[in-house]
Design a protein around this motif. Structure first.
Motif, PDB file in Angstrom:
ATOM      1  N   ALA A  53      22.977  12.643 -97.474  1.00  0.00           N
ATOM      2  CA  ALA A  53      21.719  13.330 -97.165  1.00  0.00           C
ATOM      3  C   ALA A  53      21.692  13.772 -95.703  1.00  0.00           C
ATOM      4  O   ALA A  53      21.282  14.898 -95.387  1.00  0.00           O
ATOM      5  N   LEU A  54      22.127  12.894 -94.811  1.00  0.00           N
ATOM      6  CA  LEU A  54      22.170  13.243 -93.387  1.00  0.00           C
ATOM      7  C   LEU A  54      23.147  14.386 -93.132  1.00  0.00           C
ATOM      8  O   LEU A  54      22.872  15.291 -92.330  1.00  0.00           O
ATOM      9  N   TRP A  55      24.287  14.347 -93.803  1.00  0.00           N
ATOM     10  CA  TRP A  55      25.285  15.414 -93.674  1.00  0.00           C
ATOM     11  C   TRP A  55      24.697  16.752 -94.118  1.00  0.00           C
ATOM     12  O   TRP A  55      24.796  17.764 -93.412  1.00  0.00           O
ATOM     13  N   ALA A  56      24.058  16.749 -95.285  1.00  0.00           N
ATOM     14  CA  ALA A  56      23.480  17.986 -95.809  1.00  0.00           C
ATOM     15  C   ALA A  56      22.352  18.495 -94.915  1.00  0.00           C
ATOM     16  O   ALA A  56      22.245  19.702 -94.647  1.00  0.00           O
ATOM     17  N   PHE A  57      21.502  17.584 -94.441  1.00  0.00           N
ATOM     18  CA  PHE A  57      20.376  17.997 -93.599  1.00  0.00           C
ATOM     19  C   PHE A  57      20.868  18.561 -92.265  1.00  0.00           C
ATOM     20  O   PHE A  57      20.363  19.587 -91.784  1.00  0.00           O
ATOM     21  N   ALA A  58      21.861  17.900 -91.666  1.00  0.00           N
ATOM     22  CA  ALA A  58      22.409  18.394 -90.400  1.00  0.00           C
ATOM     23  C   ALA A  58      23.040  19.773 -90.586  1.00  0.00           C
ATOM     24  O   ALA A  58      22.885  20.668 -89.737  1.00  0.00           O
ATOM     25  N   ILE A  62      19.975  27.048 -96.723  1.00  0.00           N
ATOM     26  CA  ILE A  62      18.900  26.750 -97.674  1.00  0.00           C
ATOM     27  C   ILE A  62      19.375  25.755 -98.732  1.00  0.00           C
ATOM     28  O   ILE A  62      18.667  24.796 -99.072  1.00  0.00           O
ATOM     29  N   ALA A  63      20.586  25.980 -99.253  1.00  0.00           N
ATOM     30  CA  ALA A  63      21.124  25.073-100.274  1.00  0.00           C
ATOM     31  C   ALA A  63      21.315  23.667 -99.715  1.00  0.00           C
ATOM     32  O   ALA A  63      21.031  22.671-100.395  1.00  0.00           O
ATOM     33  N   SER A  64      21.779  23.572 -98.473  1.00  0.00           N
ATOM     34  CA  SER A  64      21.971  22.258 -97.848  1.00  0.00           C
ATOM     35  C   SER A  64      20.642  21.537 -97.676  1.00  0.00           C
ATOM     36  O   SER A  64      20.535  20.327 -97.910  1.00  0.00           O
ATOM     37  N   HIS A  94      32.342  19.391 -86.731  1.00  0.00           N
ATOM     38  CA  HIS A  94      33.137  20.242 -87.623  1.00  0.00           C
ATOM     39  C   HIS A  94      32.667  20.082 -89.068  1.00  0.00           C
ATOM     40  O   HIS A  94      32.529  21.070 -89.800  1.00  0.00           O
ATOM     41  N   LEU A  95      32.404  18.847 -89.482  1.00  0.00           N
ATOM     42  CA  LEU A  95      31.912  18.616 -90.840  1.00  0.00           C
ATOM     43  C   LEU A  95      30.551  19.263 -91.052  1.00  0.00           C
ATOM     44  O   LEU A  95      30.291  19.876 -92.088  1.00  0.00           O
ATOM     45  N   VAL A  96      29.683  19.126 -90.064  1.00  0.00           N
ATOM     46  CA  VAL A  96      28.317  19.632 -90.199  1.00  0.00           C
ATOM     47  C   VAL A  96      28.278  21.153 -90.220  1.00  0.00           C
ATOM     48  O   VAL A  96      27.584  21.764 -91.041  1.00  0.00           O
ATOM     49  N   ASP A  97      29.045  21.789 -89.322  1.00  0.00           N
ATOM     50  CA  ASP A  97      28.945  23.243 -89.161  1.00  0.00           C
ATOM     51  C   ASP A  97      29.999  24.001 -89.966  1.00  0.00           C
ATOM     52  O   ASP A  97      29.689  24.943 -90.695  1.00  0.00           O
ATOM     53  N   ASP A  98      31.248  23.588 -89.854  1.00  0.00           N
ATOM     54  CA  ASP A  98      32.335  24.330 -90.495  1.00  0.00           C
ATOM     55  C   ASP A  98      32.601  23.902 -91.933  1.00  0.00           C
ATOM     56  O   ASP A  98      33.250  24.633 -92.683  1.00  0.00           O
ATOM     57  N   ALA A  99      32.141  22.714 -92.315  1.00  0.00           N
ATOM     58  CA  ALA A  99      32.413  22.215 -93.668  1.00  0.00           C
ATOM     59  C   ALA A  99      31.168  21.568 -94.267  1.00  0.00           C
ATOM     60  O   ALA A  99      31.146  20.361 -94.524  1.00  0.00           O
ATOM     61  N   PRO A 100      30.102  22.349 -94.493  1.00  0.00           N
ATOM     62  CA  PRO A 100      28.894  21.783 -95.110  1.00  0.00           C
ATOM     63  C   PRO A 100      29.189  21.177 -96.476  1.00  0.00           C
ATOM     64  O   PRO A 100      30.083  21.642 -97.193  1.00  0.00           O
ATOM     65  N   LEU A 101      28.439  20.150 -96.830  1.00  0.00           N
ATOM     66  CA  LEU A 101      28.697  19.421 -98.068  1.00  0.00           C
ATOM     67  C   LEU A 101      28.632  20.328 -99.294  1.00  0.00           C
ATOM     68  O   LEU A 101      29.512  20.281-100.162  1.00  0.00           O
TER      69      LEU A 101
END
Length: 295
Positions: free
Chosen positions: A212-217, A245-247, A79-86
């Motif tokens: 960084a891992l959160w943003a890359f995922a 792209i921003a992530s 959910h964090l990776v897909d629905d709530a990107p950093l």
């Protein structure tokens, strides 16, 4: 009278969001909906509710419902990776505060009175204190980053441990109902207490790596969805492409120039504190004007 669930079929046909007038729904959202405590700030939102993958924002006149890809209770990390990107979390929070500040400037003072339970003096003091915190954070960003991370990590770990322990106990008799949960909770509690003796720089670096891992995922997931076509991104093809792209750029920046990104994040926190403080001051002044008008 219909329930909110009766209006949600378009969400399964490629529609990103359904807006349902409150007069079309009887009372609360309905059976199975639970109030959500943690959400991305959204302009005009009074409260937020979830039911599986459904996520509804309550406004003054509507229920605005969208369908998350993952249920945060079942798949919190996805959910964090897909629905709530950093990058979306940071930009969305700033945008919501800016919009709320603008609406506070236009709002009728009578509505402020109805909303505020505290005295206007308290609102002003809280607002100025929050703005002062924002300024102090922005003056020394790197030191502030370490302090924020250390405090946040430690408190988060300790709170998580207490929650897990509580779920392993019967709240009425305090008997153990799940020995595994209690042991896990105490294990996490030990880790949290141990973190007080860890090197500050090491903890801060670990936190940056997690970001960084959160943003890359998020970048990988977002770009994969855009490759599948427009139907897989009902929230908007170019919006999701931009987030991807921003992530990706943000993840690269974190790894390439971590100190600069740390400063950027702290400046974002500083801006959030300043905007929130300014919003409180506006609310307090509006409340004060209304009180004087009634005298």
């Amino acid at each position: 009278m219909n329930e909110l669930d009766d209006f949600l079929e378009p969400l399964h046909q490629g529609v990103w969001e359904v807006a349902v007038p409150k007069e079309s729904v009887e009372g609360s959202p309905g059976t199975g909906w639970a109030k959500s405590a943690i959400n991305l700030p959204t302009p005009g939102t009074i409260a937020s509710y979830r039911k599986g993958q459904y996520h509804v924002h309550e406004t003054a006149t509507e229920w605005r419902v969208h369908l998350d890809r993952y249920d945060p209770k079942v798949h919190p990390l996805l959910h964090l990776v897909d629905d709530a990107p950093l990058v979306f979390m940071i930009s969305g929070t700033l945008l919501a505060l800016i919009m709320d500040t603008k609406s506070a400037l236009r709002r009728e003072t009578s509505s402020l009175v109805a909303e505020q339970k505290a005295a206007w003096q308290l609102l002003l003091v809280a607002g100025f204190c929050m703005m002062l915190i924002g300024v102090l954070i922005g003056i020394d960003p790197l030191s502030s980053f370490e302090r924020i991370v250390i405090l946040g990590v430690r408190l988060s770990v300790l709170c998580l441990a207490l929650v897990i322990i509580a779920k392993g106990l019967d709240p009425r008799s305090f008997r153990v109902v799940s020995g595994g949960r209690v042991l896990l909770g105490f294990g996490i509690l030990a880790v949290g207490l141990t973190s007080f003796s860890l090197d500050l720089e090491w903890v801060a670096s670990s936190f940056v790596l997690i970001l960084a891992l959160w943003a890359f995922a998020s970048a990988v997931v977002s770009l994969k969805r855009t490759v599948r076509g427009r139907f897989d991104v009902p929230e908007g093809f170019y919006k999701r492409l931009g987030i991807g792209i921003a992530s990706l750029l943000f993840a690269v920046l974190i790894l390439a120039v971590p100190d600069a990104v740390e400063e950027l994040l702290v400046y974002a926190v500083s801006a959030i504190a300043l905007l929130f403080g300014f919003l409180l001051v506006l609310e307090g002044l509006g409340f004060r004007r209304r009180m004087k008008a009634e005298v």
